[in-house]
Design a protein around this motif. Structure first.
Motif, short mmCIF file in Angstrom:
data_model
loop_
_atom_site.label_atom_id
_atom_site.label_comp_id
_atom_site.label_asym_id
_atom_site.label_seq_id
_atom_site.Cartn_x
_atom_site.Cartn_y
_atom_site.Cartn_z
N GLY A 284 32.59 40.09 40.10
CA GLY A 284 33.92 39.84 39.54
C GLY A 284 34.22 38.36 39.37
O GLY A 284 35.37 37.96 39.36
N VAL B 261 28.93 39.39 29.79
CA VAL B 261 27.77 40.03 30.43
C VAL B 261 27.63 41.50 30.01
O VAL B 261 26.57 42.09 30.12
CB VAL B 261 27.88 39.90 31.97
N GLU C 148 29.36 57.10 41.19
CA GLU C 148 28.90 56.06 40.27
C GLU C 148 28.62 56.66 38.90
O GLU C 148 29.02 56.09 37.87
CB GLU C 148 27.65 55.36 40.82
N GLN D 170 35.86 54.14 44.54
CA GLN D 170 36.03 52.70 44.72
C GLN D 170 34.73 51.99 45.13
O GLN D 170 34.42 50.93 44.56
CB GLN D 170 37.17 52.42 45.73
N PRO D 171 33.92 52.52 46.07
CA PRO D 171 32.68 51.79 46.38
C PRO D 171 31.79 51.53 45.17
O PRO D 171 31.40 50.38 44.94
CB PRO D 171 32.04 52.65 47.47
N ARG E 259 33.91 40.92 49.62
CA ARG E 259 33.97 42.00 48.62
C ARG E 259 33.02 43.14 48.97
O ARG E 259 33.37 44.31 48.90
CB ARG E 259 33.62 41.42 47.25
N VAL F 199 35.64 51.50 53.13
CA VAL F 199 36.22 52.71 52.53
C VAL F 199 35.59 53.94 53.19
O VAL F 199 36.29 54.89 53.56
CB VAL F 199 35.96 52.73 51.00
N ALA G 176 32.69 51.42 42.08
CA ALA G 176 33.43 50.53 41.17
C ALA G 176 33.29 49.07 41.63
O ALA G 176 33.10 48.17 40.81
CB ALA G 176 34.90 50.93 41.11
N VAL G 177 33.36 48.85 42.93
CA VAL G 177 33.18 47.50 43.49
C VAL G 177 31.80 46.96 43.09
O VAL G 177 31.66 45.83 42.64
CB VAL G 177 33.34 47.50 45.02
N ALA G 178 30.78 47.79 43.25
CA ALA G 178 29.42 47.34 42.93
C ALA G 178 29.27 47.08 41.44
O ALA G 178 28.74 46.04 41.04
CB ALA G 178 28.40 48.38 43.39
N LEU G 179 29.76 47.98 40.62
CA LEU G 179 29.57 47.86 39.17
C LEU G 179 30.43 46.75 38.57
O LEU G 179 30.23 46.37 37.42
CB LEU G 179 29.92 49.18 38.48
N GLY G 180 31.42 46.28 39.32
CA GLY G 180 32.34 45.30 38.75
C GLY G 180 33.38 45.94 37.85
O GLY G 180 33.97 45.29 36.99
N VAL G 181 33.60 47.24 38.04
CA VAL G 181 34.59 48.00 37.27
C VAL G 181 35.88 48.03 38.08
O VAL G 181 35.84 48.16 39.29
CB VAL G 181 34.05 49.43 37.03
N ARG G 182 37.02 47.89 37.40
CA ARG G 182 38.29 47.95 38.13
C ARG G 182 38.90 49.34 38.03
O ARG G 182 38.94 49.92 36.95
CB ARG G 182 39.28 46.97 37.53
N ILE H 199 22.98 47.73 40.06
CA ILE H 199 23.62 46.49 39.62
C ILE H 199 24.85 46.22 40.48
O ILE H 199 25.65 47.13 40.73
CB ILE H 199 24.05 46.59 38.14
N HIS H 200 25.00 44.99 40.91
CA HIS H 200 26.19 44.57 41.67
C HIS H 200 26.78 43.34 41.00
O HIS H 200 26.10 42.31 40.89
CB HIS H 200 25.80 44.24 43.12
N MET H 201 28.01 43.44 40.54
CA MET H 201 28.68 42.31 39.91
C MET H 201 29.85 41.94 40.81
O MET H 201 30.56 42.79 41.34
CB MET H 201 29.19 42.69 38.52
N VAL I 161 39.45 43.71 44.92
CA VAL I 161 39.07 45.08 45.28
C VAL I 161 39.66 45.55 46.61
O VAL I 161 39.38 46.67 47.05
CB VAL I 161 37.53 45.25 45.32
N TYR J 83 24.45 44.12 30.57
CA TYR J 83 24.66 45.08 31.68
C TYR J 83 24.33 46.49 31.19
O TYR J 83 23.56 47.24 31.80
CB TYR J 83 26.12 44.87 32.05
N LEU K 261 32.26 40.84 32.87
CA LEU K 261 32.43 41.59 34.11
C LEU K 261 32.95 40.68 35.20
O LEU K 261 32.84 40.97 36.38
CB LEU K 261 31.13 42.24 34.51
N PRO L 220 33.08 48.52 50.25
CA PRO L 220 32.52 49.88 50.18
C PRO L 220 32.28 50.54 51.55
O PRO L 220 32.76 51.66 51.76
CB PRO L 220 31.25 49.68 49.35
#
Lengths: 406, 406
Positions: free
Chosen positions: B367, B347, A313, A37-38, B34, B41, A40-46, B363-365, B61, B351, A17, B38
């Motif tokens: 990047g 990870v 989310e 997007q918010p 980063r 946005v 996604a930023v937290a989860l580490g997803v792009r 969870i907050h990742m 992001v 996760y 991640l 959120p």
């Protein structure tokens, strides 16, 4: 590593991640993609978005933007390359485009078969009827000719009474594609215009509902589902204006029934991601399904500020086949009010005023130019008392559109 | 328009909150920048980041990324063009660079005068002492030569006892730039190395604290301030590992004292944006100030999921001189645990496991590529019971770094 250690949903190149995070492609770059997007930023997803224009709501806040049209198969296939999964901001992607994606081995959630039920009002009603889910009485108008359609409609009206409703089978939203038919002359006008435009119609009884509800669930490809509290949606002119979460005075049995309907629809239609089931409630308390939406939905915006896991989310978690998050509310009452554009040339002074008036107000602006009637944002308030929350939210929404100046 | 209708903070080209939203420039593109995305946005505020590398946490992001160094005056001035306000992800921007920005008419928050107190530990201690804010006894080592510095340190130790603490006046963080001095030989080693590198030092008594607290406030240029609940921070090896919000068992009087200290420091040093005051608490309950941070701070990450307005949202509101949001917590207890990199190559399975084990886990990742000891993310849980929340948060943080496998 524990029993859940497999990589279930993300099938592509995503490694850790860190810099190799899973990529979720979103077709469409409106406010729903923006609000993904918010989390996604937290989860580490792009996120990668397919946008019609470079200044679309979501394209303003997501770095990975591909310009193109959702109904251009080549553009969509090129967009999907490198995405671990593709999902949607809206339901307007043609089935043929979705099938091309799936042929190419792209994971698409929700899938084409499920999505058809959110695109085609006739197919949805047939399927729900077959599942025993309550839907208002309806019929498909014969599309062969104007006369044939008039004949089916007249027969439907004789059996069920006037006025009644006509709906476009495909493409309607926010009150567009829905007509209340009072007279044979109105009927002919709508049928003729629809026939000219190649729009197919259904007729539906006018349900004497006392209010509208929405039951939202998230469901993942491996079949896990979570149900959000059932909410009441307040519509004016076919547009959602406010949402009360949970629906005031809805008994535990009715609430459970609405959640069961949504869970059944999600399971039986194999919906993946968020599903919203819009419901009518009549004076006797009975429920029937009005429409389905297979994506995050306006009736769930309260969950961004009001629940442990927002609908955005959980949509991302669901389409990646990750375990779902708790939909538990933070407060006894959440009220969301949409901010509709009116004629305020610059929202900023009103925005500042609303923040000063109510430090608990959560303001969401979508980055849209203000146009009359357009949803340009929403506000949410949490509290213990419905009346207070409604006053706070509706005041702010009205102020932000310039309806009031005090 | 209401009485608050003026455009106070955003002085640039920002028009409506549509496509001409206010632009906040953030110098530095780490996890703090980063985590501003959120709320930006939601608020309809645009962020622009000055990043050292294209794959920095925040650059992943945020669409508007300028590559450049925070200590290159030309790069920083060019970056600031078109920003309504410039703020920071870290405190390492040289004063001369800040002064160049201010000369150019750029709104900078926090300002150079305030920021100096977060950059220079000696200036901060002098100023806090003058304000009557409790700080541990300290002295500046004479930087003229190694012998001069040894002389000052030896005298300090004679007066206050061994062991004691040496700190670099500038540039330390996360335990770096802090040495516990047990013996004259250790003292000489640190002083000699510092002298070689041109690092100036202070000596400070070793405070026999029983725990560390953090008091955070947001303050805007027009002087509005809000105080967050005072939290307890749990450190290991000089790195924050967990945060308990609110600080368990802290009496109302001590809590009010800590908030008063933070509000006083913010007002008297003219801090704008978020301020964290890190405090020692000794066995008798007394408080003294350890360090200041003028930016969102690790001790406030709980507020993203745990408060009506997060520290990141209030930082943006403060630097834009918008009214501040309520810091009210959503639950009686929030516990945040940092995820430190260890040696888990990927990870993702961990996760997924953590999400399955605890649907309420946030969870907050960030990047970041995983490196031992590096903060790569954090987790937060909300609840009614401290013990449960600590177990849930620390289990997830340990699992995500690969310390445990059950």
């Amino acid at each position: 590593m524990g029993t859940d250690g497999g990589r279930a949903g993300a099938t592509g190149a995503a490694g850790s991640l860190g810099v190799g995070a899973p990529v979720v492609g979103v077709i469409g770059a409106g406010q729903l993609a923006r609000m993904m997007q918010p989390p996604a930023v937290a989860l580490g997803v792009r996120l990668r978005v397919l946008a019609a224009r470079a200044d679309d709501c979501a394209a303003q806040v997501i770095p990975d933007v591909v310009l193109g049209s959702h109904d251009d198969p080549d553009a969509v296939v090129a967009f999907a390359r490198g995405c671990d999964v593709v999902t949607f901001d809206h339901e307007h992607v043609p089935t043929a485009v979705l099938e091309r994606l799936i042929e190419q081995g792209v994971a698409v959630h929700p899938g084409a078969d499920a999505l058809l039920h959110a695109q085609d009002k006739a197919v949805m009603r047939e399927q729900l009827g077959a599942l025993g889910v309550p839907v208002p009485r309806w019929t498909r108008l014969d599309a062969a000719s104007v006369d044939a359609a008039m004949h089916t409609a007249a027969q439907f009206a004789r059996e069920t009474g006037w006025p009644f409703i006509l709906k476009a089978i495909r493409g309607g939203y926010d009150g567009k594609g829905v007509w209340r038919i009072e007279t044979p002359q109105q009927l002919r006008e709508v049928v003729e215009t629809a026939h000219e435009r190649g729009v197919e119609l259904i007729a539906e009884v006018l349900v004497p509902f006392v209010r509208e509800l929405s039951a939202q669930v998230a469901r993942s490809p491996h079949g896990q589902a979570v149900a959000y509290p059932v909410v009441e949606t307040v519509q004016r002119d076919g547009v959602c204006r406010e949402v009360y979460a949970p629906a005031p005075g809805l008994g535990a049995d009715r609430s459970a029934q609405a959640q069961r309907i949504a869970l059944t629809v999600a399971r039986e239609l194999d919906v993946t991601g968020m599903l919203a089931v819009e419901l009518f409630q009549t004076a006797d308390g009975a429920l029937s399904v009005n429409e389905l939406a297979m994506r995050p939905h306006n009736s769930g915006h309260w969950s961004i500020d009001g629940a442990v896991t927002s609908q955005f989310e959980n949509h991302l978690r669901a389409v990646l086949d990750l375990p779902l998050g708790a939909p538990t509310p933070h407060a006894p009452v959440a009220v969301m009010a949409n901010v509709l554009g009116l004629d305020l040339p610059d929202v900023y002074p009103a925005y500042l005023h609303c923040m000063a008036r109510d430090p608990g107000l959560k303001i969401h602006m979508y980055g849209k130019a203000v146009k009359p009637g357009r949803k340009i944002g929403h506000v949410t308030v949490l509290g213990d008392n419905l009346g207070d929350c409604v006053e706070r939210a509706t005041h702010a929404a009205a102020y932000l559109r310039g309806e009031i100046d005090e």
